[in-house]
Motif scaffolding. Structure first.
Motif, mmCIF file in Angstrom:
data_model
loop_
_atom_site.group_PDB
_atom_site.id
_atom_site.type_symbol
_atom_site.label_atom_id
_atom_site.label_comp_id
_atom_site.label_asym_id
_atom_site.label_seq_id
_atom_site.Cartn_x
_atom_site.Cartn_y
_atom_site.Cartn_z
ATOM 1 N N LEU A 1 0.837 -1.205 0.000
ATOM 2 C CA LEU A 1 0.000 0.000 0.000
ATOM 3 C C LEU A 1 0.871 1.254 0.000
ATOM 4 O O LEU A 1 0.526 2.256 -0.623
ATOM 5 C CB LEU A 1 -0.926 0.001 1.218
ATOM 6 C CG LEU A 1 -2.073 -1.015 1.176
ATOM 7 C CD1 LEU A 1 -2.748 -1.118 2.547
ATOM 8 C CD2 LEU A 1 -3.097 -0.641 0.104
ATOM 9 N N LEU A 2 2.019 1.185 0.674
ATOM 10 C CA LEU A 2 2.918 2.334 0.780
ATOM 11 C C LEU A 2 3.610 2.650 -0.542
ATOM 12 O O LEU A 2 3.810 3.815 -0.876
ATOM 13 C CB LEU A 2 3.961 2.053 1.874
ATOM 14 C CG LEU A 2 5.001 3.131 2.169
ATOM 15 C CD1 LEU A 2 4.344 4.419 2.668
ATOM 16 C CD2 LEU A 2 6.013 2.618 3.190
ATOM 17 N N VAL A 3 3.958 1.604 -1.313
ATOM 18 C CA VAL A 3 4.749 1.829 -2.530
ATOM 19 C C VAL A 3 3.927 1.722 -3.814
ATOM 20 O O VAL A 3 4.475 1.821 -4.909
ATOM 21 C CB VAL A 3 5.945 0.855 -2.592
ATOM 22 C CG1 VAL A 3 6.852 1.050 -1.387
ATOM 23 C CG2 VAL A 3 5.503 -0.594 -2.694
ATOM 24 N N SER A 4 2.623 1.546 -3.687
ATOM 25 C CA SER A 4 1.781 1.338 -4.870
ATOM 26 C C SER A 4 1.638 2.570 -5.763
ATOM 27 O O SER A 4 1.045 2.461 -6.831
ATOM 28 C CB SER A 4 0.382 0.855 -4.453
ATOM 29 O OG SER A 4 0.353 -0.542 -4.307
ATOM 30 N N GLY A 5 2.165 3.710 -5.347
ATOM 31 C CA GLY A 5 1.989 4.924 -6.143
ATOM 32 C C GLY A 5 2.908 5.046 -7.334
ATOM 33 O O GLY A 5 2.766 5.979 -8.126
ATOM 34 N N ASN A 6 3.871 4.142 -7.494
ATOM 35 C CA ASN A 6 4.820 4.243 -8.595
ATOM 36 C C ASN A 6 4.350 3.399 -9.779
ATOM 37 O O ASN A 6 3.939 2.256 -9.599
ATOM 38 C CB ASN A 6 6.208 3.776 -8.134
ATOM 39 C CG ASN A 6 7.274 3.975 -9.196
ATOM 40 O OD1 ASN A 6 7.421 3.173 -10.094
ATOM 41 N ND2 ASN A 6 8.013 5.061 -9.085
ATOM 42 N N PRO A 7 4.417 3.935 -11.007
ATOM 43 C CA PRO A 7 3.925 3.184 -12.172
ATOM 44 C C PRO A 7 4.733 1.927 -12.478
ATOM 45 O O PRO A 7 4.267 1.076 -13.252
ATOM 46 C CB PRO A 7 4.029 4.197 -13.315
ATOM 47 C CG PRO A 7 5.038 5.201 -12.862
ATOM 48 C CD PRO A 7 4.873 5.293 -11.379
#
Length: 277
Positions: free
Chosen positions: A62-68
């Motif tokens: 959930l913490l690192v899911s923002g990167n494509p």
């Protein structure tokens, strides 16, 4: 199967299997899109440490899911017996399948290393080390976009707090992990350096006939560039490999430094060593 999961998704065929669970293709009734559902049987978790790792994996994703270039986690469902993680579906081949067939040109290798290092740097900026960077965990979606996957071995780090524990995969594990000492997030840079070497050479930099022999070779960290294999590889590529596969952690590049290296910024174009100053 969890009631909420069954309400929101139609579970389809099995597409993967691990020690604690199974990965299925699933279909969202609402969006009409396909996803991957990792279903973990909590009854197979041996002890509290396994359960803690499972909880940590969910929080880290959930913490690192923002990167494509990181596999996205969309939903989590849980009941007494199972934890279900609904993630991005990567329907294309993984990097292991690709490197097992042939060597890469420098431009092809750089096209993998740039997004991979971007994903690693993103994780490091959020205080997360992946700790199991290997071709099997580098996936590609249907548009051929690279996705870093499987955060089951990942851990948190921050200023003043290092990590411990032998995790990783023989060919790719950093020497400081095997030595039993505390280590930092640069273990991921080492592992990515091994991937880069294999893409260009078709063989691992530290080789052995058994896990023990591989570990001994990694601990020696005697990096070589055999002429018959590396005769056409640029000085810039070899320079970056030396900086990533550096046994001295204080001198090893960070993920951010790798991204700024001329071999990466030029897309694997040949550069003279004098350009690297």
């Amino acid at each position: 199967m969890c009631e909420g999961l069954q309400r929101d998704y139609q579970i389809c065929e099995e597409i993967g299997r691990g020690r604690f669970g199974t990965v299925y293709r699933c279909f969202s009734q609402e969006s009409g899109e396909f996803f991957a559902c990792k279903s973990i049987d909590k009854r197979l978790l041996a002890d509290s440490i396994d359960r803690e790792c499972l909880e940590k994996e969910t929080k880290i994703m959930l913490l690192v899911s923002g990167n494509p270039n990181v596999v996205q986690l969309f939903n989590v469902y849980e009941d007494d017996a199972y934890l279900h993680m609904v993630m991005e579906l990567c329907g294309s081949s993984d990097l292991y399948e690709r490197v097992s067939k042939r060597t890469f040109s420098e431009a092809e290798a750089a096209a993998v290393m740039s997004p991979l290092m971007d994903a690693i740097a993103y994780c490091h900026r959020r205080g997360v080390a992946h700790r199991d960077i290997k071709p099997d965990n580098v996936l590609f979606d249907d548009r051929n976009i690279l996705k870093l996957a499987d955060f089951g071995s990942a851990d948190y780090f921050h200023e003043g707090r290092s990590m411990r524990g032998i995790v990783g995969t023989p060919y790719y594990v950093a020497p400081e992990v095997l030595s039993g000492r505390d280590y930092n997030e640069k273990v991921d840079v080492w592992s990515a350096g091994v991937i880069m070497y294999i893409m260009l050479a078709g063989i691992p930099p530290f080789y052995g006939e058994s896990a023990t022999e591989i570990f001994e070779a990694v601990l020696r960290a005697n990096l070589r560039f055999p002429t018959r294999i590396f005769h056409s590889v640029s000085p810039a590529a070899k320079d970056l490999l030396r900086r990533m596969l550096c046994k001295d952690v204080s001198r090893r590049f960070s993920a951010e430094q790798v991204l700024r290296h001329p071999w990466i910024t030029s897309g694997g174009g040949t550069r003279l060593l004098s350009d690297l100053a």
